[in-house]
Design a protein around this motif. Structure first.
Motif, PDB file in Angstrom:
ATOM      1  N   GLN A  79      39.235  28.675  40.717  1.00  0.00           N
ATOM      2  CA  GLN A  79      40.196  27.807  40.043  1.00  0.00           C
ATOM      3  C   GLN A  79      41.373  28.665  39.590  1.00  0.00           C
ATOM      4  O   GLN A  79      41.278  29.891  39.522  1.00  0.00           O
ATOM      5  N   GLU A  80      42.479  28.024  39.247  1.00  0.00           N
ATOM      6  CA  GLU A  80      43.696  28.735  38.865  1.00  0.00           C
ATOM      7  C   GLU A  80      43.679  29.245  37.420  1.00  0.00           C
ATOM      8  O   GLU A  80      44.477  30.113  37.076  1.00  0.00           O
ATOM      9  N   SER A  81      42.790  28.701  36.582  1.00  0.00           N
ATOM     10  CA  SER A  81      42.777  29.089  35.174  1.00  0.00           C
ATOM     11  C   SER A  81      41.422  28.773  34.553  1.00  0.00           C
ATOM     12  O   SER A  81      40.625  28.028  35.123  1.00  0.00           O
ATOM     13  N   ARG A  82      41.200  29.329  33.369  1.00  0.00           N
ATOM     14  CA  ARG A  82      40.002  28.991  32.601  1.00  0.00           C
ATOM     15  C   ARG A  82      39.974  27.498  32.292  1.00  0.00           C
ATOM     16  O   ARG A  82      38.921  26.868  32.340  1.00  0.00           O
ATOM     17  N   ASP A  83      41.143  26.943  31.950  1.00  0.00           N
ATOM     18  CA  ASP A  83      41.212  25.513  31.639  1.00  0.00           C
ATOM     19  C   ASP A  83      40.791  24.667  32.834  1.00  0.00           C
ATOM     20  O   ASP A  83      40.135  23.635  32.669  1.00  0.00           O
ATOM     21  N   GLU A  84      41.165  25.083  34.057  1.00  0.00           N
ATOM     22  CA  GLU A  84      40.757  24.335  35.243  1.00  0.00           C
ATOM     23  C   GLU A  84      39.248  24.437  35.467  1.00  0.00           C
ATOM     24  O   GLU A  84      38.623  23.485  35.917  1.00  0.00           O
ATOM     25  N   VAL A  85      38.665  25.589  35.147  1.00  0.00           N
ATOM     26  CA  VAL A  85      37.207  25.737  35.232  1.00  0.00           C
ATOM     27  C   VAL A  85      36.547  24.738  34.290  1.00  0.00           C
ATOM     28  O   VAL A  85      35.663  23.970  34.689  1.00  0.00           O
ATOM     29  N   ASP A 106      31.416  34.744  30.858  1.00  0.00           N
ATOM     30  CA  ASP A 106      32.728  35.142  30.345  1.00  0.00           C
ATOM     31  C   ASP A 106      32.765  36.660  30.248  1.00  0.00           C
ATOM     32  O   ASP A 106      32.183  37.249  29.340  1.00  0.00           O
ATOM     33  N   HIS A 107      33.425  37.259  31.226  1.00  0.00           N
ATOM     34  CA  HIS A 107      33.539  38.716  31.285  1.00  0.00           C
ATOM     35  C   HIS A 107      34.966  39.175  30.979  1.00  0.00           C
ATOM     36  O   HIS A 107      35.340  40.281  31.325  1.00  0.00           O
ATOM     37  N   GLY A 108      35.749  38.314  30.363  1.00  0.00           N
ATOM     38  CA  GLY A 108      37.135  38.648  30.057  1.00  0.00           C
ATOM     39  C   GLY A 108      38.027  38.467  31.280  1.00  0.00           C
ATOM     40  O   GLY A 108      38.831  37.549  31.335  1.00  0.00           O
ATOM     41  N   PHE A 109      37.863  39.298  32.285  1.00  0.00           N
ATOM     42  CA  PHE A 109      38.665  39.218  33.506  1.00  0.00           C
ATOM     43  C   PHE A 109      38.168  38.126  34.453  1.00  0.00           C
ATOM     44  O   PHE A 109      38.862  37.751  35.395  1.00  0.00           O
ATOM     45  N   MET A 110      36.946  37.611  34.188  1.00  0.00           N
ATOM     46  CA  MET A 110      36.377  36.562  35.019  1.00  0.00           C
ATOM     47  C   MET A 110      35.617  35.583  34.119  1.00  0.00           C
ATOM     48  O   MET A 110      34.928  35.989  33.197  1.00  0.00           O
ATOM     49  N   TYR A 111      35.787  34.295  34.417  1.00  0.00           N
ATOM     50  CA  TYR A 111      35.178  33.238  33.617  1.00  0.00           C
ATOM     51  C   TYR A 111      34.601  32.206  34.569  1.00  0.00           C
ATOM     52  O   TYR A 111      35.269  31.807  35.536  1.00  0.00           O
ATOM     53  N   GLY A 112      33.372  31.787  34.342  1.00  0.00           N
ATOM     54  CA  GLY A 112      32.784  30.813  35.242  1.00  0.00           C
ATOM     55  C   GLY A 112      31.784  29.892  34.579  1.00  0.00           C
ATOM     56  O   GLY A 112      31.168  30.229  33.565  1.00  0.00           O
ATOM     57  N   ARG A 113      31.658  28.723  35.187  1.00  0.00           N
ATOM     58  CA  ARG A 113      30.678  27.733  34.768  1.00  0.00           C
ATOM     59  C   ARG A 113      30.043  27.151  36.022  1.00  0.00           C
ATOM     60  O   ARG A 113      30.535  27.362  37.126  1.00  0.00           O
ATOM     61  N   SER A 114      28.971  26.405  35.847  1.00  0.00           N
ATOM     62  CA  SER A 114      28.296  25.830  37.002  1.00  0.00           C
ATOM     63  C   SER A 114      27.956  24.371  36.739  1.00  0.00           C
ATOM     64  O   SER A 114      27.891  23.923  35.600  1.00  0.00           O
ATOM     65  N   GLU A 124      29.426  26.724  41.521  1.00  0.00           N
ATOM     66  CA  GLU A 124      29.890  27.649  40.493  1.00  0.00           C
ATOM     67  C   GLU A 124      31.411  27.670  40.576  1.00  0.00           C
ATOM     68  O   GLU A 124      31.975  27.999  41.621  1.00  0.00           O
ATOM     69  N   VAL A 125      32.067  27.251  39.513  1.00  0.00           N
ATOM     70  CA  VAL A 125      33.526  27.284  39.480  1.00  0.00           C
ATOM     71  C   VAL A 125      33.933  28.439  38.593  1.00  0.00           C
ATOM     72  O   VAL A 125      33.343  28.675  37.534  1.00  0.00           O
ATOM     73  N   PHE A 126      34.932  29.190  39.059  1.00  0.00           N
ATOM     74  CA  PHE A 126      35.292  30.398  38.317  1.00  0.00           C
ATOM     75  C   PHE A 126      36.786  30.672  38.406  1.00  0.00           C
ATOM     76  O   PHE A 126      37.480  30.220  39.306  1.00  0.00           O
ATOM     77  N   TRP A 127      37.259  31.432  37.437  1.00  0.00           N
ATOM     78  CA  TRP A 127      38.614  31.956  37.400  1.00  0.00           C
ATOM     79  C   TRP A 127      38.489  33.467  37.307  1.00  0.00           C
ATOM     80  O   TRP A 127      37.610  33.986  36.613  1.00  0.00           O
ATOM     81  N   MET A 128      39.339  34.168  38.038  1.00  0.00           N
ATOM     82  CA  MET A 128      39.386  35.623  37.940  1.00  0.00           C
ATOM     83  C   MET A 128      40.832  36.026  37.710  1.00  0.00           C
ATOM     84  O   MET A 128      41.741  35.505  38.353  1.00  0.00           O
ATOM     85  N   ASP A 129      41.045  36.976  36.791  1.00  0.00           N
ATOM     86  CA  ASP A 129      42.374  37.485  36.474  1.00  0.00           C
ATOM     87  C   ASP A 129      43.057  37.939  37.757  1.00  0.00           C
ATOM     88  O   ASP A 129      42.509  38.757  38.493  1.00  0.00           O
ATOM     89  N   PRO A 130      44.254  37.403  38.049  1.00  0.00           N
ATOM     90  CA  PRO A 130      44.946  37.772  39.285  1.00  0.00           C
ATOM     91  C   PRO A 130      45.174  39.283  39.442  1.00  0.00           C
ATOM     92  O   PRO A 130      45.151  39.802  40.550  1.00  0.00           O
ATOM     93  N   ALA A 131      45.369  39.998  38.343  1.00  0.00           N
ATOM     94  CA  ALA A 131      45.547  41.450  38.435  1.00  0.00           C
ATOM     95  C   ALA A 131      44.286  42.117  38.948  1.00  0.00           C
ATOM     96  O   ALA A 131      44.339  43.083  39.717  1.00  0.00           O
ATOM     97  N   THR A 132      43.131  41.612  38.559  1.00  0.00           N
ATOM     98  CA  THR A 132      41.866  42.147  39.022  1.00  0.00           C
ATOM     99  C   THR A 132      41.688  41.842  40.509  1.00  0.00           C
ATOM    100  O   THR A 132      41.278  42.706  41.285  1.00  0.00           O
ATOM    101  N   VAL A 133      42.033  40.624  40.922  1.00  0.00           N
ATOM    102  CA  VAL A 133      41.925  40.242  42.335  1.00  0.00           C
ATOM    103  C   VAL A 133      42.839  41.121  43.183  1.00  0.00           C
ATOM    104  O   VAL A 133      42.489  41.519  44.285  1.00  0.00           O
ATOM    105  N   ALA A 134      44.010  41.478  42.662  1.00  0.00           N
ATOM    106  CA  ALA A 134      44.992  42.277  43.398  1.00  0.00           C
ATOM    107  C   ALA A 134      44.596  43.746  43.491  1.00  0.00           C
ATOM    108  O   ALA A 134      45.304  44.553  44.074  1.00  0.00           O
ATOM    109  N   GLY A 135      43.464  44.107  42.916  1.00  0.00           N
ATOM    110  CA  GLY A 135      42.984  45.480  43.035  1.00  0.00           C
ATOM    111  C   GLY A 135      43.036  46.287  41.766  1.00  0.00           C
ATOM    112  O   GLY A 135      42.717  47.468  41.775  1.00  0.00           O
ATOM    113  N   GLY A 136      43.423  45.656  40.683  1.00  0.00           N
ATOM    114  CA  GLY A 136      43.414  46.358  39.404  1.00  0.00           C
ATOM    115  C   GLY A 136      41.990  46.546  38.926  1.00  0.00           C
ATOM    116  O   GLY A 136      41.065  45.880  39.384  1.00  0.00           O
TER     117      GLY A 136
END
Length: 141
Positions: A79-85, A106-114, A124-136
């Protein structure tokens, strides 16, 4: 052409399952829908094919598992955001699904529910911080 995924799920009541997936934001594609199957569009590249048990059985010699009592696959959808999750989980519950069948992650950089759909298939729907996805580096938790 980008790669696409078609997730095929056996369902007990096609009409109820269509309504459930529409409630969580999927759009029915009538071009690939009849009284035995429905194509539910989640994005330009993600489709969920809801198949009646007799239709599903045409594609496999194996018994159809009862997803209420056993698991074969866990389906994860970003999902695009925690709110969308939270929004998708809420919609799933309002449409008759079972929400938070596992603990909220809830791992800070990643948030998910099922949630489980009407037939017990686990999403399982989840959001991951875009900076983390980009390799940060993910922040330490």
């Amino acid at each position: 052409m980008p790669k696409m995924i078609f997730v095929n799920l056996p369902v007990a009541d096609l009409s109820r399952s269509i309504a459930f997936y529409e409630a969580i934001g999927a759009v029915n594609n009538p071009q690939f829908t009849d009284d035995t199957a429905a194509c539910m569009v989640l994005s330009d590249t993600i489709f969920v094919m809801l198949l009646t048990h007799p239709k599903f059985a045409q594609f496999t010699p194996k018994a159809i598992a009862d997803a209420h009592s056993s698991s074969q696959v866990l389906l994860a959808l970003s999902q695009e955001s925690r709110d969308e999750v939270d929004g998708m989980a809420a919609k799933a519950g309002e449409a008759g699904g079972t929400v938070d069948i596992g603990p909220v992650q809830d791992h800070g950089f990643m948030y998910g529910r099922s949630f489980a759909d009407l037939d017990g298939h686990i999403w399982e729907v989840f959001w991951m911080d875009p900076a983390t996805v980009a390799g940060g580096e993910p922040p330490s938790t």
